[in-house]
Design an enzyme around this catalytic site. Structure first.
Site, PDB file in Angstrom:
ATOM      1  N   LYS A  23       0.838  -1.208   0.000  1.00 37.02           N
ATOM      2  CA  LYS A  23       0.000   0.000   0.000  1.00 37.02           C
ATOM      3  C   LYS A  23       0.870   1.255   0.000  1.00 37.02           C
ATOM      4  O   LYS A  23       0.624   2.175  -0.753  1.00 37.02           O
ATOM      5  CB  LYS A  23      -0.887   0.060   1.266  1.00 37.02           C
ATOM      6  CG  LYS A  23      -1.884  -1.063   1.390  1.00 37.02           C
ATOM      7  CD  LYS A  23      -2.836  -0.838   2.569  1.00 37.02           C
ATOM      8  CE  LYS A  23      -2.172  -0.864   3.942  1.00 37.02           C
ATOM      9  NZ  LYS A  23      -1.658  -2.184   4.350  1.00 37.02           N
ATOM     10  N   ARG A  69      -0.517  -9.367  13.075  1.00 39.69           N
ATOM     11  CA  ARG A  69      -1.115  -8.222  12.368  1.00 39.69           C
ATOM     12  C   ARG A  69      -2.032  -8.691  11.236  1.00 39.69           C
ATOM     13  O   ARG A  69      -3.055  -8.057  10.954  1.00 39.69           O
ATOM     14  CB  ARG A  69      -0.018  -7.290  11.833  1.00 39.69           C
ATOM     15  CG  ARG A  69       0.734  -6.583  12.965  1.00 39.69           C
ATOM     16  CD  ARG A  69       1.970  -5.878  12.456  1.00 39.69           C
ATOM     17  NE  ARG A  69       1.636  -4.672  11.737  1.00 39.69           N
ATOM     18  CZ  ARG A  69       2.319  -4.196  10.706  1.00 39.69           C
ATOM     19  NH1 ARG A  69       3.396  -4.836  10.258  1.00 39.69           N
ATOM     20  NH2 ARG A  69       1.951  -3.096  10.119  1.00 39.69           N
ATOM     21  N   ARG A  83      12.163  -2.341  12.107  1.00 38.57           N
ATOM     22  CA  ARG A  83      11.042  -1.855  12.922  1.00 38.57           C
ATOM     23  C   ARG A  83      10.654  -2.885  13.977  1.00 38.57           C
ATOM     24  O   ARG A  83      10.685  -4.081  13.726  1.00 38.57           O
ATOM     25  CB  ARG A  83       9.826  -1.625  12.007  1.00 38.57           C
ATOM     26  CG  ARG A  83       9.612  -0.193  11.628  1.00 38.57           C
ATOM     27  CD  ARG A  83       8.600  -0.058  10.515  1.00 38.57           C
ATOM     28  NE  ARG A  83       7.284  -0.621  10.843  1.00 38.57           N
ATOM     29  CZ  ARG A  83       6.244  -0.540  10.012  1.00 38.57           C
ATOM     30  NH1 ARG A  83       6.372   0.057   8.847  1.00 38.57           N
ATOM     31  NH2 ARG A  83       5.089  -1.058  10.347  1.00 38.57           N
ATOM     32  N   ARG A 103      12.710  -8.590   3.359  1.00 41.76           N
ATOM     33  CA  ARG A 103      12.893  -7.168   3.713  1.00 41.76           C
ATOM     34  C   ARG A 103      13.714  -7.029   4.993  1.00 41.76           C
ATOM     35  O   ARG A 103      14.595  -6.178   5.092  1.00 41.76           O
ATOM     36  CB  ARG A 103      11.516  -6.510   3.879  1.00 41.76           C
ATOM     37  CG  ARG A 103      11.574  -4.997   3.958  1.00 41.76           C
ATOM     38  CD  ARG A 103      10.200  -4.373   3.889  1.00 41.76           C
ATOM     39  NE  ARG A 103       9.456  -4.529   5.126  1.00 41.76           N
ATOM     40  CZ  ARG A 103       8.135  -4.566   5.210  1.00 41.76           C
ATOM     41  NH1 ARG A 103       7.403  -4.511   4.118  1.00 41.76           N
ATOM     42  NH2 ARG A 103       7.535  -4.672   6.373  1.00 41.76           N
ATOM     43  N   ARG A 152      -9.089   1.495   9.489  1.00 39.47           N
ATOM     44  CA  ARG A 152      -8.670   0.119   9.768  1.00 39.47           C
ATOM     45  C   ARG A 152      -9.778  -0.673  10.453  1.00 39.47           C
ATOM     46  O   ARG A 152      -9.621  -1.857  10.689  1.00 39.47           O
ATOM     47  CB  ARG A 152      -7.468   0.148  10.704  1.00 39.47           C
ATOM     48  CG  ARG A 152      -6.104   0.265   9.996  1.00 39.47           C
ATOM     49  CD  ARG A 152      -5.380  -0.982  10.147  1.00 39.47           C
ATOM     50  NE  ARG A 152      -3.976  -1.188  10.248  1.00 39.47           N
ATOM     51  CZ  ARG A 152      -2.926  -0.518   9.893  1.00 39.47           C
ATOM     52  NH1 ARG A 152      -3.017   0.651   9.386  1.00 39.47           N
ATOM     53  NH2 ARG A 152      -1.722  -1.012  10.039  1.00 39.47           N
TER      54      ARG A 152
END
Ligand code: AMP
Length: 197
Positions: free
Chosen positions: A13, A150, A139, A127, A88
């Site tokens: 996104k 998530r 992160r 990543r 969300r």
């Protein structure tokens, strides 16, 4: 133009939002980025949000809707804006409807990036490796366990937005598994159709 990007974490996104934001010269409003800035600046909101974000859970609807409502008052949002990571939950979507109605504005389109979630886990692990190899900080919510959590949160709380926007005739599906260029081209095609309509 006011548009929303929907899709699970890691669907791309942010990448697509950035491209559209540049192409149409409208700001990309990422609630994740705004919250991370608040955490870094140790504001009151940041202090409340940090632990929730690190665990991969959702920050309260009121906090996030408040941030978005304030942000879209700014001048650069006059020509339009793009929401990445908001709404969300259905409650947030209803809040957004009210916020926009109160400002005499309306949503043009909701783009849903459809993806294969196992492939997303692969992408995430790549990543993380690349980030580490570049000597950058990973992160706190970027690990497989939190990521799977998530994804669960997405299914439970965010996926109900798909029928919500479908019913309003605003939802357009995009194949998020294609290359960045191909996804971008599919989105351009959707914009052309919208212009004709
Ligand atoms: P993101 O960068 O969009 O993946 O967001 C990172 C984290 O910020 C999420 O896991 C949530 O903890 C929080 N967050 C971002 N956007 C929202 C939102 N609209 N509602 C609640 N929490 C959010």
């Amino acid at each position: 133009m006011i548009l929303i990007f929907l899709g699970p974490p890691g669907a791309g996104k942010g990448t697509q939002a950035k491209l559209i934001s540049e192409k149409f010269d409208i700001p990309q409003l990422s609630t994740g980025d705004m919250l991370r800035s608040a955490v870094a600046a140790q504001t009151e909101i940041g202090k409340k949000a940090k632990a929730v974000m690190d665990a991969g859970n959702l920050v309260s609807d009121e906090i996030v809707a408040g941030i978005v409502s304030d942000r879209i008052e700014e001048d650069d949002c006059k020509p339009g804006f793009l929401l990445d990571g908001f709404p969300r939950t259905v409650v947030q979507a209803e809040m957004l409807d009210k916020i926009l109605a109160g400002k005499g504005r309306q949503l043009d389109v909701v783009l849903e990036l459809k993806v294969d979630e196992e492939a997303l886990v692969e992408r995430l692990n790549t990543r993380i490796e690349e980030t580490k190899a570049a000597g950058l900080e990973v992160r706190a919510d970027d690990n497989e366990e939190t990521f799977r959590h998530r994804l669960g949160v997405y299914h439970e709380q965010t996926a109900p937005l798909i029928p919500y926007y479908q019913d309003k005739g605003l939802l357009k599906e995009v194949n998020g598994m294609a290359s960045i260029d191909a996804v971008s081209a599919e989105i351009d095609g959707i914009f052309k159709e919208l212009e004709k309509a």
